[in-house]
Design an enzyme around this catalytic site. Structure first.
Site, PDB file in Angstrom:
ATOM      1  N   ASP A 288      -1.843   6.576   6.674  1.00  0.00           N
ATOM      2  CA  ASP A 288      -2.854   5.637   6.192  1.00  0.00           C
ATOM      3  C   ASP A 288      -3.187   4.625   7.308  1.00  0.00           C
ATOM      4  O   ASP A 288      -2.266   3.802   7.726  1.00  0.00           O
ATOM      5  CB  ASP A 288      -2.522   5.007   5.004  1.00  0.00           C
ATOM      6  CG  ASP A 288      -3.270   3.967   4.633  1.00  0.00           C
ATOM      7  OD1 ASP A 288      -4.347   3.723   5.044  1.00  0.00           O
ATOM      8  OD2 ASP A 288      -2.953   3.154   3.452  1.00  0.00           O
TER       9      ASP A 288
ATOM     10  N   TRP B  31       1.016  -1.255  -0.134  1.00  0.00           N
ATOM     11  CA  TRP B  31      -0.071   0.091  -0.208  1.00  0.00           C
ATOM     12  C   TRP B  31       0.908   1.290  -0.112  1.00  0.00           C
ATOM     13  O   TRP B  31       0.565   2.286  -0.622  1.00  0.00           O
ATOM     14  CB  TRP B  31      -0.997   0.216   1.134  1.00  0.00           C
ATOM     15  CG  TRP B  31      -1.931  -1.133   0.998  1.00  0.00           C
ATOM     16  CD1 TRP B  31      -2.257  -2.297   2.054  1.00  0.00           C
ATOM     17  CD2 TRP B  31      -2.925  -1.390   0.058  1.00  0.00           C
ATOM     18  NE1 TRP B  31      -3.122  -2.952   1.409  1.00  0.00           N
ATOM     19  CE2 TRP B  31      -3.611  -2.415   0.244  1.00  0.00           C
ATOM     20  CE3 TRP B  31      -3.065  -0.432  -1.194  1.00  0.00           C
ATOM     21  CZ2 TRP B  31      -4.647  -2.963  -0.326  1.00  0.00           C
ATOM     22  CZ3 TRP B  31      -4.402  -1.250  -1.795  1.00  0.00           C
ATOM     23  CH2 TRP B  31      -4.984  -2.227  -1.608  1.00  0.00           C
TER      24      TRP B  31
ATOM     25  N   LYS C 177     -12.234  -2.242   6.396  1.00  0.00           N
ATOM     26  CA  LYS C 177     -11.440  -3.149   7.542  1.00  0.00           C
ATOM     27  C   LYS C 177     -11.960  -3.071   8.856  1.00  0.00           C
ATOM     28  O   LYS C 177     -12.239  -4.128   9.240  1.00  0.00           O
ATOM     29  CB  LYS C 177      -9.855  -2.707   7.589  1.00  0.00           C
ATOM     30  CG  LYS C 177      -9.344  -2.271   5.959  1.00  0.00           C
ATOM     31  CD  LYS C 177      -9.010  -3.561   4.991  1.00  0.00           C
ATOM     32  CE  LYS C 177      -8.735  -3.254   3.818  1.00  0.00           C
ATOM     33  NZ  LYS C 177      -7.711  -2.142   3.566  1.00  0.00           N
TER      34      LYS C 177
END
Ligand SMILES: *Cc1c(COP(=O)(O)O)cnc(C)c1O
Length: 354
Positions: free
Chosen positions: A163, A99, A187
């Protein structure tokens, strides 16, 4: 048979959240209309979005001077929005996996990127040195794919952007140390479709470039996430998840649960002669627990996956870029699911070593 949901995202949500959202899809807030077909500007939905922002502020103890936004586009859109709004010439990125690599790629469209990395993604970089001449530093607190996690709030002396897609609300954080915290909600919070952004208002307005209206954080701050139509259904589900978390004791209680679940599973991975963990022990994530079979039992991997699936363990196949297994133990996963997985690992051990 009872299913245990270890998917990495979209992932498990509390039963109560699914139930309340389903109820609202039929009759939202006593309106006699479905949540799927009410105006985002209705009094009833406005009430939901305001309360969701308030719960974010309460549960994360967000100080004055910050806004909470609910946007579309996923965390992936933030990879571009962050540099678009903050980067003058140079930023630092702590690259800990797939990511953050994607975040780096977008940032390079806007200026120079100073990358900080460990030798591989199975370790986190240590003794991090951030140059003082950067406009901000970007960090991915939990590496969803490799299973590493920073469990501290850093202070690098420059604006900090994080993040937190896969570990938000799983540990207490000091929000005042961050300038932007963002994440996809799918998530730990809601179904996919909404991205949360916690932003310090005075970090904006420092770049000269023209920013398209929808990509400008200021637009969404000024309009309270209502410049365009926000993702109504996922926001409602997020609201329900926050209510559930609050009732369970908030972030501190979530962290206790997370530690308990992770300890249980990592202990079994370390004890069971068939398995081993894949990342450095001190860097292990509380949310995404990655493991493989020890070399001498490698040929049993497919067999274990089939065995576990048959016993109701869903979503434990490792990410395609890493292989092996990954059990995601997000906030709403009950302890009994981890106990069930441990039991299956022990049954398989007996089967193979008989
Ligand atoms: C899942 C994930 C993303 C991507 O989120 P999207 O909402 O699908 O764009 C980004 N960062 C991290 C850490 C993630 O876990």
């Amino acid at each position: 048979m009872k299913k245990h949901n270890f998917y990495a995202g979209p992932s498990i949500l509390p039963k109560k959240v699914i139930k309340e959202t389903a109820k609202a899809l039929k009759n939202f807030a006593g309106t006699g209309l479905s949540l799927a077909s009410i105006s985002h500007r209705s009094k009833e939905f406005d009430d939901v979005i305001v309360k969701t922002q308030e719960l974010f502020k309460e549960l994360l103890e967000i100080p004055e001077g910050y806004s909470v936004l609910f946007l579309g586009g996923g965390a992936s859109m933030q990879f571009a929005m962050v540099p678009y709004n903050l980067m003058k010439t140079k930023a630092a990125y702590i690259n800990t996996g797939t990511w953050s690599t994607k975040a780096v790629k977008e940032a390079k469209l806007f200026g120079e990127v100073h990358e900080i990395k460990a030798d591989d993604f199975f370790h986190l970089p240590k003794n991090i040195n951030v140059p003082k001449d950067v406009d901000y530093v970007h960090i991915t607190t939990n590496n969803t794919i490799y299973g590493t996690e920073f469990k501290e709030d850093f202070d690098f002396g420059v604006p900090l952007v994080a993040d937190m897609s896969s570990d938000i609300f799983s540990r207490k954080i000091d929000v005042s140390k961050y300038d932007i915290i963002y994440g996809g909600a799918q998530k730990n919070l809601a179904p996919s479709g909404v991205t949360f952004v916690i932003i310090k208002n005075d970090i904006l307005g420092k770049v000269d470039r023209k920013i398209p209206t929808m990509l400008n954080y200021q637009t969404h701050i000024d309009k309270g996430s209502m410049f365009n139509t926000p993702p109504v259904i996922p926001i409602y589900a997020a609201y329900q998840t926050l209510l559930w978390m609050k009732k369970k004791g908030g972030v501190e209680a979530m962290n206790k649960r997370a530690v308990k679940k992770a300890d249980l599973l990592y202990n079994e991975i370390d004890r069971n002669p068939l398995f081993k963990g894949t990342v450095a022990k001190e860097d292990r994530s509380l949310m995404n627990i990655c493991f493989v079979m020890n070399d001498e039992y490698k040929e049993h991997e497919q067999e274990f996956l089939a065995f576990a699936t048959e016993k109701g363990m869903i979503g434990i196949k490792g990410h395609r870029s890493v292989g092996g297994f990954r059990a995601s133990t997000y906030n709403s996963l009950p302890l009994k699911s981890v106990k069930a997985l441990v039991k299956v690992m022990q049954q398989f051990e007996k089967k193979v070593l008989k």
